[in-house]
Design an enzyme around this catalytic site. Structure first.
Site, PDB file in Angstrom:
ATOM      1  N   HIS A   7       0.828  -1.202   0.000  1.00  0.00           N
ATOM      2  CA  HIS A   7       0.000   0.000   0.000  1.00  0.00           C
ATOM      3  C   HIS A   7       0.862   1.252   0.000  1.00  0.00           C
ATOM      4  CE1 HIS A   7       0.483  -0.806   4.412  1.00  0.00           C
ATOM      5  NE2 HIS A   7       0.605   0.510   4.487  1.00  0.00           N
ATOM      6  N   HIS A  79       3.975   7.118   3.752  1.00  0.00           N
ATOM      7  CA  HIS A  79       4.913   6.004   3.589  1.00  0.00           C
ATOM      8  C   HIS A  79       4.455   5.079   2.483  1.00  0.00           C
ATOM      9  CE1 HIS A  79       2.100   4.204   6.665  1.00  0.00           C
ATOM     10  NE2 HIS A  79       2.277   3.112   5.952  1.00  0.00           N
ATOM     11  N   GLU A 130       7.673   1.094   5.046  1.00  0.00           N
ATOM     12  CA  GLU A 130       7.135   0.045   5.913  1.00  0.00           C
ATOM     13  C   GLU A 130       7.372  -1.293   5.223  1.00  0.00           C
ATOM     14  OE1 GLU A 130       2.854   0.241   6.400  1.00  0.00           O
ATOM     15  OE2 GLU A 130       2.881  -1.108   8.115  1.00  0.00           O
TER      16      GLU A 130
HETATM   17 CO    CO Z   1       1.100   1.348   6.331  1.00  0.00          CO
END
Ligand code: CO
Length: 134
Positions: A7, A79, A130
């Site tokens: 994502h 992020h 991440e």
């Molecule tokens: Co995230």
């Protein structure tokens, strides 16, 4: 080593209006908002055919995205999340290469119930990364 883009996360001040924008204006499949008290954010996931968008709204007094929104009052990309097979092996390899893992360096359970780590943006082209164990 890294796999699929899981994502892209966008920090927002108002997750209800951000959800409406993606649902009504962009015609996307938008989840209900989920408070994540242990992470200091409320999240919404938008499912696209090839990846997801995560909307993040600050939750509580010490939200980790509060400073980001002070610097980016209109919201912004916070992020990117890449999938990895073995998060401990990847972490150890990155640390050996000098990369900084945020927090205490141990994975936390992220919004999908899977183990996640964050890597310092200064080590990755100014972008908070991440890693999520697939
Ligand atoms: Co995230």
């Amino acid at each position: 080593m890294i796999g699929r883009l899981n994502h892209v996360a966008i920090a927002v001040r108002d997750i209800a209006s951000a959800s409406k924008l993606y649902r009504d204006t962009l015609g996307a499949d938008v989840s209900a908002a989920e408070p994540q008290a242990e992470h200091g954010v409320t999240t919404v996931f938008i499912t696209l055919p090839n990846t997801k968008i995560e909307l993040l709204e600050p939750l509580g007094a010490n939200s980790p995205i509060a400073k980001f929104l002070d610097r980016n009052p209109d919201g912004g990309i916070h992020h990117v999340c890449y999938e990895v097979d073995d998060i401990i092996a990847v972490r150890d390899r990155l640390k050996a290469d000098g990369a900084r893992v945020l927090g205490n360096g141990e994975p936390k359970i992220g919004a999908h119930g899977k183990r996640v780590l964050f890597l310092h943006p200064k080590d990755f082209l100014g972008t908070l990364v991440e890693l999520e164990e697939a």
